[in-house]
Design an enzyme around this catalytic site. Structure first.
Site, PDB file in Angstrom:
ATOM      1  N   GLU A 140       6.210  -4.798   5.774  1.00 47.24           N
ATOM      2  CA  GLU A 140       6.459  -6.195   6.148  1.00 47.24           C
ATOM      3  C   GLU A 140       7.946  -6.568   6.231  1.00 47.24           C
ATOM      4  OE1 GLU A 140       3.997  -8.312   3.341  1.00 47.24           O
ATOM      5  OE2 GLU A 140       2.164  -7.433   4.145  1.00 47.24           O
ATOM      6  N   ASN A 143       4.994  -0.607   8.210  1.00 42.77           N
ATOM      7  CA  ASN A 143       3.710  -1.305   8.264  1.00 42.77           C
ATOM      8  C   ASN A 143       3.968  -2.813   8.273  1.00 42.77           C
ATOM      9  OD1 ASN A 143       0.766  -1.161   7.873  1.00 42.77           O
ATOM     10  ND2 ASN A 143       1.112  -1.952   5.805  1.00 42.77           N
ATOM     11  N   HIS A 155      -4.968  -8.101   9.758  1.00 41.97           N
ATOM     12  CA  HIS A 155      -5.719  -9.132   9.018  1.00 41.97           C
ATOM     13  C   HIS A 155      -6.036 -10.220  10.031  1.00 41.97           C
ATOM     14  CE1 HIS A 155      -5.138  -7.230   5.183  1.00 41.97           C
ATOM     15  NE2 HIS A 155      -3.858  -7.119   5.412  1.00 41.97           N
ATOM     16  N   GLU A 181      -5.032  -2.157   7.692  1.00 43.96           N
ATOM     17  CA  GLU A 181      -5.604  -3.101   6.716  1.00 43.96           C
ATOM     18  C   GLU A 181      -6.609  -4.036   7.384  1.00 43.96           C
ATOM     19  OE1 GLU A 181      -2.523  -5.095   4.452  1.00 43.96           O
ATOM     20  OE2 GLU A 181      -1.292  -3.292   4.338  1.00 43.96           O
ATOM     21  N   ASP A 187      -9.269  -6.460   8.430  1.00 44.50           N
ATOM     22  CA  ASP A 187     -10.373  -7.336   8.016  1.00 44.50           C
ATOM     23  C   ASP A 187     -10.410  -8.519   8.969  1.00 44.50           C
ATOM     24  OD1 ASP A 187      -8.255  -8.910   6.921  1.00 44.50           O
ATOM     25  OD2 ASP A 187      -8.685  -8.259   4.873  1.00 44.50           O
TER      26      ASP A 187
END
Ligand code: G2I
Length: 462
Positions: A170, A211, A247, A275, A277
């Protein structure tokens, strides 16, 4: 075997309900029989489907949960694990010089025992750092050696055991400028090149990633990441891949996802969805779950379509182990399995994009359904479950039955009383879960033996 779902609606039972209501007969028995369907979950684990496509499929995990059904699914369905928190700096070095590797070691050992890769997460981040680090006041030289030592120690400890590291996590703001962090403020932008270089020295075999989130589509942030990776490559800094966290929000898969994955691949780096979702406003309903399945399917398909998209990882596989409800009030149901470990439509969305074949059950107009699924399977045994769900109807008690076609034998059941006579199995509610409300569900589980094959039976609800 390919995954399939089948179902049959006994229209006679719907008629029976109608007749019972029209004639004023006590409707209880008929209502219990209304809307009977059967369905079963995929036979082929996601990891096998993914392998056939040359992909790795992973999940974030919590080490302490890797037993029972959670461990069975994590081991059976996925061939990559990412520690959700266990490898973060605050977890491994809560006090300066005092290390706690327990959970990280446990996850790595589990992965090795289940022939899985591990994605290491994460080395240089602004969150979940120990307070001794964030509260300290450090010169640049001190900060630099702290980060170098941290990377050397952690990457070195797991040298040869980690497929890929999220080295930098990030680093960007939404507008593509660099995020103001301990690292950026103290060391300048070259903390990124330094971290990658130190990680390469500590484990030359591990793939090294940057990432970030909100970099799934083509936008200012992903373009900043693109430009960074391009310049790192030009400078000869070791960078092997980019992680798109993903996300996402229901119905909002970026239309440029595949194009964006492709442009990174064309730069000469791997891409991982790290990641994934897809959250929705609660409560979940069948329309939202169907949209979520379509969203999971399109994300998976975008990765499948690009050779260099090597890994697709979900950020927790069950709604009982998701960060979403704790962070986004009123949102949840973001993962492919529900809280009771039953696969959701999203699971089948992933399976279908990985080449699994499924047949969608015909829509039911109202009633209760019993869904049989194999949760995990090993040499001679398996864990199964049956979920009884009602929509537009309810049950005051329930009983389900099926006939095993290949000699399977139940040894133990929970949340139901099961008996088996020859091939015929009958399971009735426990005293504490006899009622299934309209819109509600009940799940019970069992262990059984199998040999040769383990075909899924047709389940009848009565
Ligand atoms: O925030 C979602 C993810 C975004 N990308 C980086 C990931 O590392 C991040 O993961 C989440 C974990 O899933 C959460 O579990 O990172 C969160 C922290 O930023 C994690 O939440 C923390 C809670 O804030 C703590 O209160 C809790 O003690 O999890 C800790 C362990 O359960």
């Amino acid at each position: 075997m390919s995954p399939s779902r089948s179902s049959s609606v006994r229209s006679t039972s719907l008629r029976a309900r109608l007749v019972a209501v029209l004639t004023g007969v006590t409707a209880v028995g008929a209502l219990l029989a209304a809307g009977m369907t059967s369905a079963h979950a995929a036979d082929t684990p996601l990891r096998d489907l993914a392998a056939a496509k040359g992909k790795i499929i992973g999940t974030a995990v919590t080490g302490s949960k890797l037993t029972g059904t959670y461990g069975d699914i994590a081991g059976a369905q996925f061939n990559s694990l990412t520690p959700g928190n266990a490898m973060k700096w605050g977890s491994v070095e809560p006090t300066q010089g005092t290390f706690n590797w327990t959970e990280a070691d446990q996850i790595v050992a589990f992965a090795q025992a289940h022939n899985q890769q591990v994605r290491g997460h994460t080395l240089a981040w602004h969150n979940q750092n120990p307070s001794w680090l964030t509260n300290g006041s450090w010169t640049s030289a001190q900060l630099s050696s702290l980060l170098q030592n941290h990377i050397g120690t952690e990457v070195g400890r797991y040298r040869g055991k980690i497929a890929a590291w999220d080295v930098v996590n990030e680093p960007f703001n939404e507008d593509g400028t660099y995020r103001s962090t301990l690292w950026y403020n103290g060391l300048g932008v070259d903390y990124i090149a330094s971290a990658l270089t130190w990680a390469r020295a500590a484990d030359p075999a591990a793939k090294l990633y940057i990432n970030d989130y909100n970099v799934e589509g083509v936008n200012a942030k992903s373009t900043a990441l693109y430009n960074l990776v391009k310049s790192l490559k030009e400078r000869g800094v070791p960078i092997d891949g980019v992680g798109l966290q993903a996300h996402l929000i229901l119905g909002q898969v970026p239309s440029t996802l595949q194009q964006n994955i492709q442009r990174f691949a064309d730069l000469g780096v791997d891409v991982a969805i790290t990641e994934l979702d897809i959250r929705m406003a609660l409560p979940a309903d069948s329309t939202k779950l169907a949209q979520q399945a379509a969203d999971y399917k399109s994300v998976t398909a975008a990765c499948v379509a690009v050779t260099r998209c090597v890994n697709l990882t979900v950020w927790g596989f069950t709604d009982s182990d998701s960060w979403v409800p704790g962070t986004f009030s009123g949102y949840g149901a973001a993962t492919p399995y529900d809280e009771n470990y039953a696969p959701k439509p999203a699971y089948y969305g992933i399976a279908e994009a990985l080449g699994g074949t499924t047949t969608t059950p015909p829509p039911t107009t109202g009633g209760c359904t019993a869904t049989y699924s194999v949760v995990s399977q090993w040499d001679a045994g398996f864990t199964g479950q049956v979920k009884i769900a009602c929509s537009g109807a309810s049950l005051s008690s329930w009983k389900v039955g099926w006939t095993y076609g290949a000699g399977q034998q139940i040894s133990q059941a929970w949340n139901a009383t099961c008996t088996q006579s020859g091939a015929a199995v009958s399971c009735a509610n426990a005293s504490y879960n006899e009622a299934v409300a309209d819109g509600g569900s009940v799940t019970f589980g069992f262990n059984a033996s199998w040999s040769g094959s383990n075909p899924v039976p047709t389940v009848t609800l009565r």
